[in-house]
Design a protein around this motif. Sequence first.
Motif, short mmCIF file in Angstrom:
data_model
loop_
_atom_site.label_atom_id
_atom_site.label_comp_id
_atom_site.label_asym_id
_atom_site.label_seq_id
_atom_site.Cartn_x
_atom_site.Cartn_y
_atom_site.Cartn_z
N UNK A 23 37.90 20.71 64.43
CA UNK A 23 38.49 21.98 64.83
C UNK A 23 39.69 22.35 63.96
N UNK A 24 40.22 21.37 63.20
CA UNK A 24 41.32 21.68 62.27
C UNK A 24 40.85 22.64 61.19
N UNK A 25 39.71 22.33 60.57
CA UNK A 25 39.17 23.20 59.53
C UNK A 25 38.77 24.56 60.08
N UNK A 26 38.23 24.57 61.31
CA UNK A 26 37.86 25.85 61.92
C UNK A 26 39.08 26.75 62.03
N UNK A 27 40.22 26.16 62.34
CA UNK A 27 41.45 26.93 62.52
C UNK A 27 42.10 27.31 61.20
N UNK A 28 42.23 26.35 60.31
CA UNK A 28 43.03 26.54 59.09
C UNK A 28 42.25 27.23 57.98
N UNK A 29 40.93 27.03 57.93
CA UNK A 29 40.12 27.63 56.85
C UNK A 29 39.25 28.80 57.31
N UNK A 30 38.78 28.77 58.56
CA UNK A 30 37.89 29.84 59.03
C UNK A 30 38.64 31.04 59.59
N UNK A 49 29.61 39.01 56.26
CA UNK A 49 29.71 37.64 55.76
C UNK A 49 31.11 37.40 55.20
N UNK A 50 31.73 36.31 55.63
CA UNK A 50 33.06 35.94 55.19
C UNK A 50 32.97 34.61 54.47
N UNK A 51 33.53 34.52 53.27
CA UNK A 51 33.52 33.26 52.51
C UNK A 51 34.91 32.62 52.61
N UNK A 52 34.93 31.38 53.07
CA UNK A 52 36.20 30.69 53.25
C UNK A 52 36.69 30.09 51.93
N UNK A 53 37.93 29.67 51.95
CA UNK A 53 38.55 29.06 50.77
C UNK A 53 37.77 27.85 50.28
N UNK A 54 37.14 27.09 51.21
CA UNK A 54 36.39 25.90 50.82
C UNK A 54 34.88 26.15 50.78
N UNK A 62 42.15 38.27 58.44
CA UNK A 62 42.57 39.17 57.36
C UNK A 62 41.52 40.24 57.08
N UNK A 63 40.25 39.86 57.14
CA UNK A 63 39.18 40.83 56.91
C UNK A 63 39.20 41.92 57.98
N UNK A 83 24.61 30.50 63.00
CA UNK A 83 24.71 31.67 62.13
C UNK A 83 25.62 31.45 60.91
N UNK A 84 26.36 30.36 60.92
CA UNK A 84 27.28 30.07 59.81
C UNK A 84 26.95 28.72 59.19
N UNK A 85 25.68 28.42 59.16
CA UNK A 85 25.20 27.14 58.60
C UNK A 85 24.87 27.35 57.12
N UNK A 86 25.88 27.85 56.40
CA UNK A 86 25.68 28.25 55.00
C UNK A 86 26.93 27.91 54.19
N UNK A 87 26.71 27.70 52.89
CA UNK A 87 27.81 27.34 51.99
C UNK A 87 27.43 27.82 50.60
#
Length: 415
Positions: free
Chosen positions: A157-164, A72-77, A170-171, A136-140
């Motif tokens: 797709x901007x958020x998918x690229x810049x935040x996801x 599980x990866x938690x994004x900045x937002x 990095x992980x 599978x990533x329908x979580x917050x």
Amino acid sequence: MKKILIFLAAILQVHSQLLEINVDVEIQQPEESPEQSPGQLPEPLPAQLTEDGRLNFVALANKYGFQASEESIITEDGYILSLFHIHGNPCKPMLLIHGNTGTGDCWIVRGNNSLAITLARRGYDVWVANQRGSRYSRKHIFLDPDLQPEKFFNFTFYELAVYDMPPVIDFILQETGQEQLTAIGWSVGTTQLYVLGAEKPEYNDKIKLAVSLAPISVLQNLRGLVKWAAAIGPEGLELFKLANVQELISFHQTAPALQAICLQPGGYELCFQILFFSVFGYDPDGLEPEFQNTLYGHFPGGSSRKLFSHLVQVIKRNKFAKYDYGFERNLIVYNSTEPPEFDLRKVTMKSALFMGKEDFLGTVADAELLKGLLPNVVHYQVLPYEKFNHIDFVWGRYAPDNFQPYLMEVLDKYE
């Protein structure tokens, strides 16, 4: 066109009936029954589904001989992303990025012939992303996708690229101890790579090679149903917005409708011959009827209305640019009346582009334009199989013969 409209109406009718029938069941039943195997997808599933249609990603990897896990990866937002991992040589990290409305399952649904298993067999440490809002990533960490859809599905797709993408990359690099990884994107998965390289240029150095399967950025030469649909897309998507429908083509709503229609006698003609081939390109040899009994246990994965709207904007405005909020909001968000275009000159990562001649979405003509915009294209190839379409890259029956050998040659060269 009349047949397509009839088919879409049938899906909507079955979809609404299923929602009415299942409301109480969804409230009363837990997500997984106690008797359910951990490797199986949530029940109930129709009896027509194959074993592979019932198994989740990790269980499928195990079935075909590989150890796998889920991170599980938690994004900045605050989005919680599922990241699948087929364990291999940590010196060879490989990231697979699915397209719009899909999930990481697309890379493994062909079982022993799937790209994920093929790469694992060659020793790669395979990591498989699942974009925000998908099954599978329908979580917050605090937003509820069902109770707060307007906030949860407020992404393109901007958020998918810049935040996801950054925390996922990095992980993987931290876990493997490497400075670079190889990334393979398919469809809108390629879009994420271009936006990432343009908006976060430091990530160009973290990607050894970016492989684009059916690249999506320049969209001037669409073919088939989507070209027609884009003409009425803004009005149709605006109706969804007015009705506060923010999630589109979700698994928990759309998959039961597809199962109810497509797995019946005559379903292949309706679902593939009429709809899928009209959207993605015609290849009945590569996508046989029996495959449906596996596919609809995994597809579709869901997406956001706003992401579809953004793609339609790219088509209509003929510009690969950020989301257009309109004159006044653009001034607030961008300090400009027009959304800025993505600067593809900043995408300096080595790029390899693969196209199919029968692809109606990632067309060869658009790939030619993209090739002239990216500064570091090291491989460009139109696959020789005449009927190779958009979905053959991940679903094609003959991909081990008419696609994968060409990809492996490129991967070996830049390994």
